[in-house]
Write a protein that holds these residues in place. Structure first.
Motif, PDB file in Angstrom:
ATOM      1  N   ALA A   1      42.772  21.558  24.741  1.00 32.38           N
ATOM      2  CA  ALA A   1      42.871  22.959  25.152  1.00 32.38           C
ATOM      3  C   ALA A   1      44.215  23.194  25.798  1.00 32.38           C
ATOM      4  CB  ALA A   1      41.754  23.295  26.133  1.00 32.38           C
ATOM      5  N   GLU A   2      44.561  24.477  25.974  1.00 35.42           N
ATOM      6  CA  GLU A   2      45.797  24.806  26.692  1.00 35.42           C
ATOM      7  C   GLU A   2      45.503  25.962  27.634  1.00 35.42           C
ATOM      8  OE1 GLU A   2      48.795  26.139  23.976  1.00 35.42           O
ATOM      9  OE2 GLU A   2      47.449  27.558  23.018  1.00 35.42           O
ATOM     10  N   ARG A   3      46.257  26.023  28.724  1.00 35.14           N
ATOM     11  CA  ARG A   3      45.972  27.067  29.698  1.00 35.14           C
ATOM     12  C   ARG A   3      46.472  28.411  29.208  1.00 35.14           C
ATOM     13  NH1 ARG A   3      48.995  27.688  34.859  1.00 35.14           N
ATOM     14  NH2 ARG A   3      49.504  29.571  33.706  1.00 35.14           N
ATOM     15  N   LYS A   4      45.723  29.466  29.523  1.00 28.86           N
ATOM     16  CA  LYS A   4      46.167  30.813  29.189  1.00 28.86           C
ATOM     17  C   LYS A   4      47.369  31.168  30.057  1.00 28.86           C
ATOM     18  CE  LYS A   4      41.666  32.889  28.024  1.00 28.86           C
ATOM     19  NZ  LYS A   4      41.983  33.718  26.849  1.00 28.86           N
ATOM     20  N   PRO A   5      48.192  32.124  29.604  1.00 27.64           N
ATOM     21  CA  PRO A   5      49.317  32.565  30.440  1.00 27.64           C
ATOM     22  C   PRO A   5      48.796  33.131  31.767  1.00 27.64           C
ATOM     23  CG  PRO A   5      49.490  33.468  28.224  1.00 27.64           C
ATOM     24  CD  PRO A   5      48.153  32.820  28.318  1.00 27.64           C
ATOM     25  N   LEU A   6      49.583  32.945  32.814  1.00 28.79           N
ATOM     26  CA  LEU A   6      49.163  33.362  34.152  1.00 28.79           C
ATOM     27  C   LEU A   6      48.862  34.863  34.202  1.00 28.79           C
ATOM     28  CD1 LEU A   6      48.759  32.179  36.992  1.00 28.79           C
ATOM     29  CD2 LEU A   6      51.074  32.890  37.528  1.00 28.79           C
ATOM     30  N   ASP A   7      49.682  35.657  33.506  1.00 29.29           N
ATOM     31  CA  ASP A   7      49.473  37.110  33.521  1.00 29.29           C
ATOM     32  C   ASP A   7      48.094  37.475  33.001  1.00 29.29           C
ATOM     33  OD1 ASP A   7      51.900  37.651  34.606  1.00 29.29           O
ATOM     34  OD2 ASP A   7      52.915  37.919  32.685  1.00 29.29           O
ATOM     35  N   GLU A   8      47.702  36.777  31.935  1.00 26.35           N
ATOM     36  CA  GLU A   8      46.398  37.050  31.334  1.00 26.35           C
ATOM     37  C   GLU A   8      45.284  36.704  32.331  1.00 26.35           C
ATOM     38  OE1 GLU A   8      44.075  35.537  27.437  1.00 26.35           O
ATOM     39  OE2 GLU A   8      46.258  35.549  27.264  1.00 26.35           O
ATOM     40  N   ILE A   9      45.441  35.574  33.024  1.00 27.44           N
ATOM     41  CA  ILE A   9      44.433  35.156  33.989  1.00 27.44           C
ATOM     42  C   ILE A   9      44.371  36.151  35.149  1.00 27.44           C
ATOM     43  CG2 ILE A   9      43.805  33.336  35.631  1.00 27.44           C
ATOM     44  CD1 ILE A   9      45.023  31.328  33.680  1.00 27.44           C
ATOM     45  N   GLU A  10      45.534  36.569  35.625  1.00 22.85           N
ATOM     46  CA  GLU A  10      45.602  37.555  36.704  1.00 22.85           C
ATOM     47  C   GLU A  10      44.877  38.834  36.303  1.00 22.85           C
ATOM     48  OE1 GLU A  10      47.208  38.284  39.676  1.00 22.85           O
ATOM     49  OE2 GLU A  10      48.201  36.401  40.151  1.00 22.85           O
ATOM     50  N   ALA A  11      45.125  39.269  35.051  1.00 23.36           N
ATOM     51  CA  ALA A  11      44.500  40.507  34.578  1.00 23.36           C
ATOM     52  C   ALA A  11      42.981  40.372  34.558  1.00 23.36           C
ATOM     53  CB  ALA A  11      45.034  40.870  33.198  1.00 23.36           C
ATOM     54  N   MET A  12      42.490  39.170  34.184  1.00 22.77           N
ATOM     55  CA  MET A  12      41.043  38.944  34.158  1.00 22.77           C
ATOM     56  C   MET A  12      40.475  38.991  35.572  1.00 22.77           C
ATOM     57  SD  MET A  12      40.152  35.908  31.510  1.00 22.77           S
ATOM     58  CE  MET A  12      41.272  34.713  32.127  1.00 22.77           C
ATOM     59  N   LEU A  13      41.216  38.421  36.513  1.00 21.53           N
ATOM     60  CA  LEU A  13      40.728  38.370  37.892  1.00 21.53           C
ATOM     61  C   LEU A  13      40.663  39.766  38.507  1.00 21.53           C
ATOM     62  CD1 LEU A  13      42.608  35.241  39.276  1.00 21.53           C
ATOM     63  CD2 LEU A  13      40.174  35.433  38.800  1.00 21.53           C
ATOM     64  N   ALA A  14      41.543  40.641  38.033  1.00 24.46           N
ATOM     65  CA  ALA A  14      41.613  42.022  38.516  1.00 24.46           C
ATOM     66  C   ALA A  14      41.571  42.052  40.038  1.00 24.46           C
ATOM     67  CB  ALA A  14      40.495  42.846  37.894  1.00 24.46           C
ATOM     68  N   SER A  15      40.567  42.696  40.604  1.00 30.56           N
ATOM     69  CA  SER A  15      40.583  42.866  42.055  1.00 30.56           C
ATOM     70  C   SER A  15      39.695  41.859  42.779  1.00 30.56           C
ATOM     71  CB  SER A  15      40.141  44.287  42.392  1.00 30.56           C
ATOM     72  OG  SER A  15      38.837  44.476  41.886  1.00 30.56           O
ATOM     73  N   ALA A  16      39.234  40.839  42.048  1.00 33.01           N
ATOM     74  CA  ALA A  16      38.355  39.850  42.675  1.00 33.01           C
ATOM     75  C   ALA A  16      39.032  39.257  43.916  1.00 33.01           C
ATOM     76  CB  ALA A  16      38.008  38.758  41.678  1.00 33.01           C
ATOM     77  N   GLU A  17      38.301  39.169  45.013  1.00 33.60           N
ATOM     78  CA  GLU A  17      38.905  38.667  46.242  1.00 33.60           C
ATOM     79  C   GLU A  17      38.627  37.191  46.473  1.00 33.60           C
ATOM     80  OE1 GLU A  17      38.229  40.815  49.839  1.00 33.60           O
ATOM     81  OE2 GLU A  17      39.046  42.667  48.978  1.00 33.60           O
TER      82      GLU A  17
ATOM     83  N   GLY B   1      51.030  40.410  48.467  1.00 31.58           N
ATOM     84  CA  GLY B   1      50.265  40.808  49.639  1.00 31.58           C
ATOM     85  C   GLY B   1      48.815  41.143  49.329  1.00 31.58           C
ATOM     86  N   GLN B   2      48.328  40.647  48.175  1.00 23.08           N
ATOM     87  CA  GLN B   2      46.944  40.927  47.793  1.00 23.08           C
ATOM     88  C   GLN B   2      45.994  40.081  48.630  1.00 23.08           C
ATOM     89  OE1 GLN B   2      46.155  40.175  43.687  1.00 23.08           O
ATOM     90  NE2 GLN B   2      44.212  41.283  43.697  1.00 23.08           N
ATOM     91  N   ARG B   3      44.899  40.686  49.042  1.00 20.91           N
ATOM     92  CA  ARG B   3      43.895  39.930  49.806  1.00 20.91           C
ATOM     93  C   ARG B   3      43.122  39.059  48.824  1.00 20.91           C
ATOM     94  NH1 ARG B   3      40.980  40.642  54.540  1.00 20.91           N
ATOM     95  NH2 ARG B   3      39.080  40.291  53.358  1.00 20.91           N
ATOM     96  N   ARG B   4      43.202  37.775  48.993  1.00 21.77           N
ATOM     97  CA  ARG B   4      42.511  36.919  48.032  1.00 21.77           C
ATOM     98  C   ARG B   4      42.303  35.539  48.637  1.00 21.77           C
ATOM     99  NH1 ARG B   4      44.346  37.266  41.920  1.00 21.77           N
ATOM    100  NH2 ARG B   4      42.773  38.891  41.858  1.00 21.77           N
TER     101      ARG B   4
ATOM    102  N   TYR C   1      31.451  33.441  46.216  1.00 21.88           N
ATOM    103  CA  TYR C   1      32.593  33.876  45.404  1.00 21.88           C
ATOM    104  C   TYR C   1      32.283  35.091  44.555  1.00 21.88           C
ATOM    105  CZ  TYR C   1      34.310  29.458  46.982  1.00 21.88           C
ATOM    106  OH  TYR C   1      34.708  28.439  47.789  1.00 21.88           O
ATOM    107  N   ASP C   2      33.343  35.879  44.290  1.00 22.79           N
ATOM    108  CA  ASP C   2      33.200  37.008  43.371  1.00 22.79           C
ATOM    109  C   ASP C   2      33.236  36.519  41.935  1.00 22.79           C
ATOM    110  OD1 ASP C   2      33.247  38.775  45.521  1.00 22.79           O
ATOM    111  OD2 ASP C   2      35.439  38.787  45.551  1.00 22.79           O
ATOM    112  N   VAL C   3      34.128  35.576  41.657  1.00 20.09           N
ATOM    113  CA  VAL C   3      34.227  35.052  40.291  1.00 20.09           C
ATOM    114  C   VAL C   3      34.445  33.539  40.332  1.00 20.09           C
ATOM    115  CG1 VAL C   3      35.233  37.151  39.334  1.00 20.09           C
ATOM    116  CG2 VAL C   3      36.723  35.333  40.131  1.00 20.09           C
ATOM    117  N   LEU C   4      34.019  32.896  39.257  1.00 18.67           N
ATOM    118  CA  LEU C   4      34.332  31.490  39.041  1.00 18.67           C
ATOM    119  C   LEU C   4      35.314  31.450  37.870  1.00 18.67           C
ATOM    120  CD1 LEU C   4      32.021  30.994  40.962  1.00 18.67           C
ATOM    121  CD2 LEU C   4      31.021  29.381  39.348  1.00 18.67           C
ATOM    122  N   LEU C   5      36.485  30.879  38.117  1.00 18.38           N
ATOM    123  CA  LEU C   5      37.498  30.769  37.061  1.00 18.38           C
ATOM    124  C   LEU C   5      37.433  29.337  36.549  1.00 18.38           C
ATOM    125  CD1 LEU C   5      39.985  31.895  35.548  1.00 18.38           C
ATOM    126  CD2 LEU C   5      41.372  31.213  37.506  1.00 18.38           C
ATOM    127  N   SER C   6      36.930  29.171  35.320  1.00 23.62           N
ATOM    128  CA  SER C   6      36.689  27.829  34.799  1.00 23.62           C
ATOM    129  C   SER C   6      37.865  27.328  33.988  1.00 23.62           C
ATOM    130  CB  SER C   6      35.432  27.836  33.925  1.00 23.62           C
ATOM    131  OG  SER C   6      35.373  26.654  33.174  1.00 23.62           O
TER     132      SER C   6
END
Lengths: 302, 227, 186
Positions: free
Chosen positions: B4-20, B57-60, B86-91
């Motif tokens: 497997a390969e990791r997704k681009p960081l931007d894509e992961i950030e977009a998925m996380l959206a506002s999850a804290e 400065g995002q709360r996370r 947790y709000d989300v689990l990033l696997s």
């Protein structure tokens, strides 16, 4: 009345076929013009099947137009876009619409074409497709079910005489013959010494295995410029335009390169015929179909 | 092994959206070996996410944990005590691991951090290549141990296409032509006779999705009668 | 190691005059760059006090995580200094370090930090002058690039979960194996 390609192959010493490409879109006027131009000048007309993986009018529709305009079509059928159901259905439809000859190919891979994201099929390979044609000819389908009315196709296939390495290519060539290929239209040939060596090996293979009769038509691709020749050398596997021919094209006067290409094609055809290297030629003047009569004239076949 | 390969960081950030509250869940099996989702990669991903959050400065809160294996239920139980925080689990597991995580914790949003690519082998450090398509009908005994179903883009079974090019493939000139490899290897083994038979069209039924397998020892129907 | 990186954050901020004083972290290989730093000291060479030297056994031991961690904790520039190619005490640790630094640069760029904030240098043990020069170079670079966007920002909360011992370890405990062998001997 047009003669069946099957009879022509048996009776004629030197067979000439040509290839035409269906349009991308519904305007078939150019296609019909090419059909009318060529139908009496060559023994049969191949129609490409989404050539180079670029989406177009189907080979079957164009073949039907050839039938309607009094020509003898060869349906090219690739394994790229259809699974075994669609391939068999296409073959039955072709027979119903009066197509009597089919050329079975693997097909280019989808990523070279204009829909590179498409899902490639390749459910069967060309050998299995040839077998399938034989089954349909015997009145049953690939699953062994009986057909209401069989086909009686003359099946052909392709071979690349200048492939490197050649041995695996010959293995597949022999399999294609055993799977029912009765004629071959080869990949483009430019170096006749190499082609002669291929023919010797192919003939030996056919004789050893008591296969036959198999007719081989040398592929003649019209060179339109030195640039095109170089491009093919670099990007099309199994095509090798010798440097001497490229020099002739480079040396041509401005705007005369195509004329030189036509002379080269004519000369190759004449030499193949004189030396009886094989049973005929298959002319591929990709995008320049209206110049096929000029090639035939250069070759002394007009 | 699954590669497997990791997704681009931007894509992961977009998925996380506002999850804290984010828990990055690593997997210590295949994806650890292919350096995509093991403990070390979890650490790097968590660090990247922290830096992003810190800069903006995002709360996370970004926590991390790596399980022995995400595709076996037993290993997931240890997480049960924590997931509620947790709000989300990033696997960072393969698709199988992500799905089992989602199945096990069905009230929780589970996000994939990887793109699962193929079953393959390591060519050298950091380089992997595809070797098996899991077609369910192995024919490597006929092809000198080189798989045409996987290594030929057109999965040809009866020999090379016209695109074979000095031992390379026309679809990607960096790849070897599977059929040249097969021919050369059988030639070396003195078994070119294996190429004589025309291979019939492949039976794709074993590849019908979703596949399921029950080991004979665990099959419930009665054993075949003894004669 | 992590402690030595972590202490960065607790140090007093610059000179307090308001002028930007970059924080630079240098991971130095014991056998060359660190020795060169010693030599620079013995030679009374001046180099900017902004550079905090972290001694590592071999530059090959430096992990990408450490480099990112240094930035997280407020470093404006980071460099790894190892032996000249072919001179690694552990044969190819410095090659490994080159790869690690290149990878961490990609990660930094992905995050949105200038990859130039991170560098790898070859500094042989005898090169006290070069050590001082590289220290100045990296400090100047950090000054030119300005403060890291992560500097003086609220740190993001983070922890590693400690799970109870795995009840289903992938391999049986070694002890069990020993016991079985012992019982076989009996």
């Amino acid at each position: 009345m047009v003669r069946l390609f099957r009879d022509v192959l048996q009776e004629k010493d030197f067979v000439v076929t040509a290839e035409i490409g269906p349009p991308k879109g519904t305007d078939v006027s150019r296609l019909v013009h090419h059909i009318e131009l060529l139908r009496d000048r060559v023994d049969a007309l191949n129609v490409t099947d989404n050539q180079s993986s670029v989406m177009r009018v189907s080979s079957l529709a164009a073949c039907r137009l050839i039938v309607e305009h009094g020509g003898e079509p060869i349906l090219q059928l690739t394994c790229r876009d259809r699974n075994r159901l669609a391939l068999q259905s296409e073959l039955l439809s072709a027979w119903v619409l009066g197509v009597r000859n089919v050329l079975c190919l693997t097909g280019d891979y989808v990523t070279v074409g204009d829909h590179p994201e498409a899902k490639p099929v390749f459910d069967l390979d060309s050998v299995q497709l040839l077998q399938t044609v034989q089954y349909l000819n015997q009145g049953r389908d690939l699953a062994g079910n009986n057909l209401e009315g069989a086909t009686d196709f003359l099946a052909g296939s392709v071979v690349t005489p200048e492939a490197d390495p050649l041995e695996p290519q010959l293995v597949k060539f022999a399999k294609k013959v055993r799977a029912g290929a009765r004629f071959f239209q080869t990949q483009a040939v430019y170096d006749l010494d190499r082609f002669r060596r291929f023919m010797e090996q192919a003939r030996r293979l056919l004789a050893q295995n008591q296969m036959g009769p198999v007719k081989i038509l040398a592929g003649i691709v019209l060179l339109t410029s030195a640039k095109m020749a170089r491009y093919m050398n670099e990007h099309v596997p199994g095509i090798m335009v010798p440097e001497s021919l490229i020099e002739q094209l480079t040396g041509a006067e401005k705007g005369k390169a195509l004329q030189v290409g036509i002379q080269i094609a004519g000369r190759l055809i004449r030499q193949i015929q004189q030396e009886r290297l094989c049973d005929g030629v298959h002319i591929m003047a990709i995008g320049k179909e209206e110049r096929v009569p000029d090639i035939l004239a250069e070759a002394g076949l007009a | 092994m699954i590669v497997a390969e990791r997704k681009p960081l931007d894509e992961i950030e977009a998925m996380l959206a506002s999850a804290e509250r984010v828990l990055v869940v690593g997997c210590g099996t295949c994806v650890a070996v292919c350096m995509a989702g093991g403990e070390k990669e979890v650490e790097l991903l968590a660090s990247e996410l922290r830096m992003r959050a810190q800069a903006s400065g995002q709360r996370r809160r970004i926590d991390q944990v790596t399980l022995t294996r995400q595709c076996d239920r037993e290993y997931l139980d240890a997480l049960a005590a924590y997931v509620e925080e947790y709000d989300v689990l990033l696997s960072t597991a393969c698709g199988a691991g992500v799905q089992l995580l989602a199945e096990r914790f069905d009230g929780k949003l589970i996000l994939p951090a990887l793109n699962t690519r193929f079953i393959g082998t390591a060519e050298g450090p950091g380089v992997w290549s595809q070797r098996c398509l899991a077609c369910g009908q192995c024919l490597l005994h006929l092809t000198g141990g080189v798989c045409p179903v996987t290594r030929c883009p057109k999965n040809l079974l009866n020999g090379p296409c016209g695109g074979t090019n000095h031992g390379k493939c026309e679809v990607n000139p960096e790849n070897d032509c599977a059929w040249t490899l097969i021919y050369r290897r059988l030639e070396k083994l003195g078994r070119l006779d294996l190429l004589d038979a025309i291979q019939p069209p492949k039976d794709y039924r074993p590849m019908t999705k979703p596949a399921r397998l029950v080991h004979p020892a665990f099959q419930t129907e009665s054993a075949p009668p003894t004669k | 190691m992590k402690d030595s990186i972590a202490c960065l954050g607790t140090e007093t901020e610059g000179t307090g005059s308001g002028a930007f004083e970059p924080k630079v972290v240098a991971f130095c290989c014991t056998y060359c760059a660190y020795t060169a730093a010693d030599l620079a000291g013995a030679m009374r060479l001046e180099y900017p006090p902004n550079v905090r030297v972290v001694q590592v056994l071999c530059s090959g031991k430096v992990e990408a995580e450490w480099l990112l961690r240094a930035f997280e904790e407020g470093a404006d520039a980071v460099y790894v200094a190892g032996c000249a190619l072919g001179d690694c005490h552990f044969l190819e640790g410095n090659r490994q370090a080159l790869r690690t630094v290149a990878y961490a640069k990609r990660l930094l760029a992905e995050v949105g930090l200038e990859p130039e904030r991170l560098e790898f240098f070859h500094i042989p043990a005898s090169a006290g002058t070069l050590f001082a020069q590289r220290a100045r170079e990296m400090t100047d670079r950090a000054r030119r690039l300005g403060p890291s966007p992560l500097r003086s920002k609220q740190a993001v909360e983070s922890r590693k979960l400690v799970l109870p011992p795995d009840p289903h370890p992938p391999l049986p405990p070694a002890q069990l194996g020993r016991r079985i062998r012992e019982s076989e001997e009996l």
